[in-house]
Write a protein that holds these residues in place. Structure first.
Motif, PDB file in Angstrom:
ATOM      1  N   THR A   8       0.850  -1.182   0.000  1.00 37.68           N
ATOM      2  CA  THR A   8       0.000   0.000   0.000  1.00 37.68           C
ATOM      3  C   THR A   8       0.888   1.234   0.000  1.00 37.68           C
ATOM      4  O   THR A   8       1.903   1.293   0.689  1.00 37.68           O
ATOM      5  N   ALA A  10       1.303   5.216   0.777  1.00 33.81           N
ATOM      6  CA  ALA A  10       0.734   6.249   1.628  1.00 33.81           C
ATOM      7  C   ALA A  10       0.285   7.424   0.763  1.00 33.81           C
ATOM      8  O   ALA A  10       0.971   7.813  -0.170  1.00 33.81           O
ATOM      9  N   TYR A  11      -0.864   7.972   1.115  1.00 34.35           N
ATOM     10  CA  TYR A  11      -1.398   9.109   0.375  1.00 34.35           C
ATOM     11  C   TYR A  11      -0.972  10.388   1.084  1.00 34.35           C
ATOM     12  O   TYR A  11      -0.997  10.486   2.315  1.00 34.35           O
ATOM     13  N   SER A  12      -0.614  11.387   0.319  1.00 30.48           N
ATOM     14  CA  SER A  12      -0.274  12.686   0.879  1.00 30.48           C
ATOM     15  C   SER A  12      -0.556  13.768  -0.161  1.00 30.48           C
ATOM     16  O   SER A  12      -0.207  13.618  -1.326  1.00 30.48           O
ATOM     17  N   ASP A 104      -3.212  13.593   4.616  1.00 29.59           N
ATOM     18  CA  ASP A 104      -2.556  12.307   4.389  1.00 29.59           C
ATOM     19  C   ASP A 104      -3.283  11.214   5.158  1.00 29.59           C
ATOM     20  O   ASP A 104      -4.368  11.443   5.700  1.00 29.59           O
ATOM     21  N   ASP A 105      -2.669  10.055   5.236  1.00 33.09           N
ATOM     22  CA  ASP A 105      -3.290   8.918   5.907  1.00 33.09           C
ATOM     23  C   ASP A 105      -3.461   9.148   7.409  1.00 33.09           C
ATOM     24  O   ASP A 105      -4.284   8.501   8.046  1.00 33.09           O
ATOM     25  N   ASN A 106      -2.694  10.061   7.978  1.00 26.24           N
ATOM     26  CA  ASN A 106      -2.780  10.333   9.414  1.00 26.24           C
ATOM     27  C   ASN A 106      -3.874  11.332   9.761  1.00 26.24           C
ATOM     28  O   ASN A 106      -4.400  11.308  10.863  1.00 26.24           O
ATOM     29  N   TRP A 121      -7.609  11.470  11.694  1.00 24.80           N
ATOM     30  CA  TRP A 121      -8.819  10.849  11.157  1.00 24.80           C
ATOM     31  C   TRP A 121      -9.576  10.102  12.244  1.00 24.80           C
ATOM     32  O   TRP A 121     -10.808  10.031  12.209  1.00 24.80           O
ATOM     33  N   CYS A 154      -7.676  14.253  -4.093  1.00 27.12           N
ATOM     34  CA  CYS A 154      -7.787  14.529  -2.660  1.00 27.12           C
ATOM     35  C   CYS A 154      -9.250  14.499  -2.215  1.00 27.12           C
ATOM     36  O   CYS A 154      -9.567  13.979  -1.149  1.00 27.12           O
ATOM     37  N   PHE A 157     -10.184  11.007  -1.865  1.00 23.77           N
ATOM     38  CA  PHE A 157      -9.582  10.440  -0.664  1.00 23.77           C
ATOM     39  C   PHE A 157     -10.433  10.762   0.568  1.00 23.77           C
ATOM     40  O   PHE A 157     -10.688   9.894   1.401  1.00 23.77           O
ATOM     41  N   LYS A 161     -12.773   8.361   3.232  1.00 24.90           N
ATOM     42  CA  LYS A 161     -12.730   8.425   4.695  1.00 24.90           C
ATOM     43  C   LYS A 161     -14.143   8.551   5.274  1.00 24.90           C
ATOM     44  O   LYS A 161     -14.351   8.256   6.449  1.00 24.90           O
TER      45      LYS A 161
END
Length: 163
Positions: A8, A10-12, A104-106, A121, A154, A157, A161
């Motif tokens: 995977t 990471a998205y940013s 991002d993922d965080n 998140w 974005c 993304f 979520k």
């Protein structure tokens, strides 16, 4: 790496934008629900009544006038809610300054000269998409992210979520 493992990435996403009047107007319009109930004026009426009652007591008239003035200011704040809120934002230190937004993922990280805020998140329990952005609700407050500073990837993304 075996064939059963998946990698995977990471998205940013990062962008810089200015906290200008149009941004504050959009934020207010998309995130504030206007209460049209006459109950909005209860605090101002209470200040006014207290002030007028103080004028007939032995208290200093300045205290009574202060409460009357406070009631009038509170009534104006209720009546002109949007303009009042916009004025407060536009005279703040952060107005007309750049903000670096990283998603991002965080979570979502906003950083400027005057703020450094990270919204994880895990702290967000509701995400609602509006016509111009996303309204993220935490236990204590709501946060607004405008779509005009996001690209389609974005936005997708953030929609992921939501689920």
């Amino acid at each position: 790496m075996s064939t059963s493992e998946t990698k995977t990435t990471a998205y940013s996403y990062s962008v810089e934008y200015i906290l200008d009047r149009s941004h504050f107007e959009e934020t207010f319009d998309e995130s504030v629900v206007i209460n049209t109930s006459p109950k909005r004026y209860l605090k101002s009426v209470a200040f006014l009544v207290a002030g007028f009652l103080m004028t007939i007591t032995e208290l200093s008239p300045y205290v009574a006038y202060f409460f009357i003035g406070l009631g009038a200011v509170e009534a104006l704040q209720v009546r002109f809610n949007r303009a009042w809120w916009l004025m407060r934002q536009l005279i703040s230190k952060s107005a007309n300054n750049p903000v670096n937004l990283t998603i991002d993922d965080n979570g979502i990280h906003s950083k400027s000269t005057y703020i450094d805020h990270h919204l994880a998140w895990d702290d967000v329990y509701r995400i609602a998409e509006t016509s111009q952005g996303f309204l993220l609700t935490t236990q204590l407050t709501k946060h607004y992210v405008s779509k005009r500073c996001l690209d389609d990837t974005c936005s997708d993304f953030i929609r992921q979520k939501m689920n």
